[in-house]
Scaffold this motif. Sequence first.
Motif, PDB file in Angstrom:
ATOM      1  N   GLY A  50       0.826  -1.216   0.000  1.00 44.54           N
ATOM      2  CA  GLY A  50       0.000   0.000   0.000  1.00 44.54           C
ATOM      3  C   GLY A  50       0.851   1.253   0.000  1.00 44.54           C
ATOM      4  O   GLY A  50       1.654   1.461  -0.890  1.00 44.54           O
ATOM      5  N   ASP A  51       0.676   2.079   1.036  1.00 41.55           N
ATOM      6  CA  ASP A  51       1.448   3.323   1.112  1.00 41.55           C
ATOM      7  C   ASP A  51       2.587   3.229   2.119  1.00 41.55           C
ATOM      8  O   ASP A  51       3.287   4.191   2.372  1.00 41.55           O
ATOM      9  N   GLY A  52       2.792   2.052   2.707  1.00 40.16           N
ATOM     10  CA  GLY A  52       3.882   1.851   3.650  1.00 40.16           C
ATOM     11  C   GLY A  52       5.075   1.215   2.952  1.00 40.16           C
ATOM     12  O   GLY A  52       4.944   0.645   1.867  1.00 40.16           O
ATOM     13  N   PHE A  53       6.231   1.342   3.586  1.00 40.79           N
ATOM     14  CA  PHE A  53       7.451   0.766   3.028  1.00 40.79           C
ATOM     15  C   PHE A  53       8.221   0.018   4.097  1.00 40.79           C
ATOM     16  O   PHE A  53       8.234   0.424   5.257  1.00 40.79           O
ATOM     17  N   PHE A  54       8.868  -1.060   3.678  1.00 42.67           N
ATOM     18  CA  PHE A  54       9.890  -1.729   4.468  1.00 42.67           C
ATOM     19  C   PHE A  54      11.166  -1.556   3.663  1.00 42.67           C
ATOM     20  O   PHE A  54      11.273  -2.019   2.527  1.00 42.67           O
ATOM     21  N   LEU A  55      12.132  -0.837   4.246  1.00 47.36           N
ATOM     22  CA  LEU A  55      13.381  -0.496   3.567  1.00 47.36           C
ATOM     23  C   LEU A  55      14.564  -0.981   4.393  1.00 47.36           C
ATOM     24  O   LEU A  55      14.462  -1.113   5.619  1.00 47.36           O
ATOM     25  N   THR A  56      15.685  -1.220   3.740  1.00 44.71           N
ATOM     26  CA  THR A  56      16.921  -1.530   4.450  1.00 44.71           C
ATOM     27  C   THR A  56      18.013  -0.575   4.000  1.00 44.71           C
ATOM     28  O   THR A  56      18.002  -0.077   2.863  1.00 44.71           O
ATOM     29  N   PHE A  57      18.945  -0.327   4.902  1.00 42.85           N
ATOM     30  CA  PHE A  57      20.083   0.552   4.640  1.00 42.85           C
ATOM     31  C   PHE A  57      21.337  -0.098   5.205  1.00 42.85           C
ATOM     32  O   PHE A  57      21.267  -0.805   6.217  1.00 42.85           O
ATOM     33  N   PRO A  58      22.486   0.167   4.581  1.00 39.77           N
ATOM     34  CA  PRO A  58      23.725  -0.404   5.104  1.00 39.77           C
ATOM     35  C   PRO A  58      24.071   0.089   6.511  1.00 39.77           C
ATOM     36  O   PRO A  58      24.633  -0.657   7.303  1.00 39.77           O
ATOM     37  N   LYS A  59      23.731   1.337   6.818  1.00 36.57           N
ATOM     38  CA  LYS A  59      24.123   1.929   8.101  1.00 36.57           C
ATOM     39  C   LYS A  59      22.946   2.670   8.741  1.00 36.57           C
ATOM     40  O   LYS A  59      22.119   3.255   8.036  1.00 36.57           O
ATOM     41  N   PRO A  60      22.899   2.699  10.080  1.00 37.47           N
ATOM     42  CA  PRO A  60      21.858   3.470  10.757  1.00 37.47           C
ATOM     43  C   PRO A  60      21.869   4.951  10.382  1.00 37.47           C
ATOM     44  O   PRO A  60      20.807   5.571  10.257  1.00 37.47           O
ATOM     45  N   SER A  61      23.033   5.530  10.167  1.00 39.10           N
ATOM     46  CA  SER A  61      23.106   6.958   9.809  1.00 39.10           C
ATOM     47  C   SER A  61      22.411   7.231   8.472  1.00 39.10           C
ATOM     48  O   SER A  61      21.750   8.264   8.313  1.00 39.10           O
ATOM     49  N   GLN A  62      22.516   6.315   7.527  1.00 41.42           N
ATOM     50  CA  GLN A  62      21.833   6.484   6.248  1.00 41.42           C
ATOM     51  C   GLN A  62      20.318   6.392   6.427  1.00 41.42           C
ATOM     52  O   GLN A  62      19.571   7.150   5.809  1.00 41.42           O
ATOM     53  N   ALA A  63      19.880   5.492   7.284  1.00 37.96           N
ATOM     54  CA  ALA A  63      18.448   5.351   7.552  1.00 37.96           C
ATOM     55  C   ALA A  63      17.901   6.608   8.218  1.00 37.96           C
ATOM     56  O   ALA A  63      16.815   7.084   7.877  1.00 37.96           O
ATOM     57  N   VAL A  64      18.652   7.180   9.145  1.00 38.22           N
ATOM     58  CA  VAL A  64      18.216   8.406   9.824  1.00 38.22           C
ATOM     59  C   VAL A  64      18.163   9.568   8.845  1.00 38.22           C
ATOM     60  O   VAL A  64      17.204  10.339   8.837  1.00 38.22           O
ATOM     61  N   ALA A 127      19.942   1.504  16.884  1.00 35.10           N
ATOM     62  CA  ALA A 127      20.033   2.454  15.762  1.00 35.10           C
ATOM     63  C   ALA A 127      20.344   3.858  16.269  1.00 35.10           C
ATOM     64  O   ALA A 127      21.158   4.577  15.686  1.00 35.10           O
ATOM     65  N   PHE A 128      19.698   4.249  17.356  1.00 34.40           N
ATOM     66  CA  PHE A 128      19.884   5.578  17.949  1.00 34.40           C
ATOM     67  C   PHE A 128      21.348   5.828  18.307  1.00 34.40           C
ATOM     68  O   PHE A 128      21.929   6.845  17.917  1.00 34.40           O
ATOM     69  N   LYS A 129      21.948   4.909  19.048  1.00 32.64           N
ATOM     70  CA  LYS A 129      23.328   5.088  19.519  1.00 32.64           C
ATOM     71  C   LYS A 129      24.311   5.187  18.362  1.00 32.64           C
ATOM     72  O   LYS A 129      25.228   6.001  18.387  1.00 32.64           O
ATOM     73  N   SER A 130      24.125   4.362  17.361  1.00 29.61           N
ATOM     74  CA  SER A 130      25.039   4.366  16.221  1.00 29.61           C
ATOM     75  C   SER A 130      24.885   5.637  15.382  1.00 29.61           C
ATOM     76  O   SER A 130      25.864   6.281  15.036  1.00 29.61           O
ATOM     77  N   ALA A 131      23.651   6.000  15.066  1.00 28.05           N
ATOM     78  CA  ALA A 131      23.413   7.141  14.177  1.00 28.05           C
ATOM     79  C   ALA A 131      23.682   8.479  14.850  1.00 28.05           C
ATOM     80  O   ALA A 131      24.163   9.416  14.210  1.00 28.05           O
ATOM     81  N   LYS A 132      23.407   8.583  16.136  1.00 22.40           N
ATOM     82  CA  LYS A 132      23.572   9.866  16.843  1.00 22.40           C
ATOM     83  C   LYS A 132      25.012  10.349  16.768  1.00 22.40           C
ATOM     84  O   LYS A 132      25.263  11.549  16.665  1.00 22.40           O
ATOM     85  N   ALA A 133      25.948   9.437  16.793  1.00 27.72           N
ATOM     86  CA  ALA A 133      27.366   9.807  16.727  1.00 27.72           C
ATOM     87  C   ALA A 133      27.768  10.350  15.362  1.00 27.72           C
ATOM     88  O   ALA A 133      28.758  11.057  15.231  1.00 27.72           O
ATOM     89  N   ARG A 134      26.968  10.062  14.330  1.00 24.89           N
ATOM     90  CA  ARG A 134      27.333  10.444  12.966  1.00 24.89           C
ATOM     91  C   ARG A 134      26.434  11.489  12.327  1.00 24.89           C
ATOM     92  O   ARG A 134      26.845  12.165  11.392  1.00 24.89           O
ATOM     93  N   VAL A 135      25.215  11.607  12.783  1.00 26.62           N
ATOM     94  CA  VAL A 135      24.271  12.522  12.142  1.00 26.62           C
ATOM     95  C   VAL A 135      24.036  13.716  13.060  1.00 26.62           C
ATOM     96  O   VAL A 135      23.327  13.619  14.058  1.00 26.62           O
ATOM     97  N   ARG A 136      24.658  14.825  12.709  1.00 25.99           N
ATOM     98  CA  ARG A 136      24.505  16.063  13.476  1.00 25.99           C
ATOM     99  C   ARG A 136      23.667  17.089  12.722  1.00 25.99           C
ATOM    100  O   ARG A 136      23.101  17.991  13.302  1.00 25.99           O
ATOM    101  N   GLU A 137      23.642  16.949  11.400  1.00 29.18           N
ATOM    102  CA  GLU A 137      22.831  17.827  10.546  1.00 29.18           C
ATOM    103  C   GLU A 137      22.524  17.082   9.264  1.00 29.18           C
ATOM    104  O   GLU A 137      23.190  16.103   8.931  1.00 29.18           O
ATOM    105  N   GLY A 141      22.408  21.679   6.130  1.00 25.49           N
ATOM    106  CA  GLY A 141      22.902  22.340   7.329  1.00 25.49           C
ATOM    107  C   GLY A 141      21.909  22.468   8.467  1.00 25.49           C
ATOM    108  O   GLY A 141      22.198  23.098   9.476  1.00 25.49           O
ATOM    109  N   ILE A 142      20.737  21.860   8.335  1.00 26.22           N
ATOM    110  CA  ILE A 142      19.743  21.913   9.408  1.00 26.22           C
ATOM    111  C   ILE A 142      20.209  20.987  10.525  1.00 26.22           C
ATOM    112  O   ILE A 142      20.443  19.799  10.303  1.00 26.22           O
ATOM    113  N   PRO A 143      20.363  21.511  11.754  1.00 27.08           N
ATOM    114  CA  PRO A 143      20.812  20.642  12.854  1.00 27.08           C
ATOM    115  C   PRO A 143      19.758  19.603  13.226  1.00 27.08           C
ATOM    116  O   PRO A 143      18.563  19.851  13.145  1.00 27.08           O
TER     117      PRO A 143
END
Length: 159
Positions: A50-64, A127-137, A141-143
């Motif tokens: 339908g209108d939902g998706f199941f997606l995969t990404f190599p890294k949590p930062s890419q998913a975020v 996912a939170f712990k891994s991505a938080k260290a890499r995704v700051r903006e 440039g939006i934080p």
Amino acid sequence: MTMVFTDLQGSTSLKEEIGDDRASTLINRHCGLVLTICEDEQGRVVNNPGDGFFLTFPKPSQAVRFALKIQYAHADDKELPGVRIGIHHGEVNVSDGLGGFLGIEVDTAARVQQMASPGQILASSSAFKSAKARVREIDDGIPVKWKWYGEYHLKGVED
């Protein structure tokens, strides 16, 4: 594997309100955004019920980054309904012949998405712990504002 589940909020009631044709146009616009941004972040569409998706990404930062870009695109386009997004990172089993993924980690990712409100992105602690260290903006440039909601018990998931 980093898994993302999305759900377009209220798509059934949207079809009732504005009709199938107009709703289909909006849903197709949403799907186009998902596909483009998924590809930009090196993701893969596993399933699109339908209108939902199941997606995969190599890294949590890419998913975020994917999730943030989807939410910003929906915020910029007031016609599009809110999206609930859940992100989880864990090991999965590949199903034979179907190209899909199985296991408790997939179920956990789906449960995380089910807890999200429209316009919200929720991530499991892994996912939170891994991505938080890499995704700051994000790209323009939006934080990124991270918030820890604490521990939750997900239906059918022990830890």
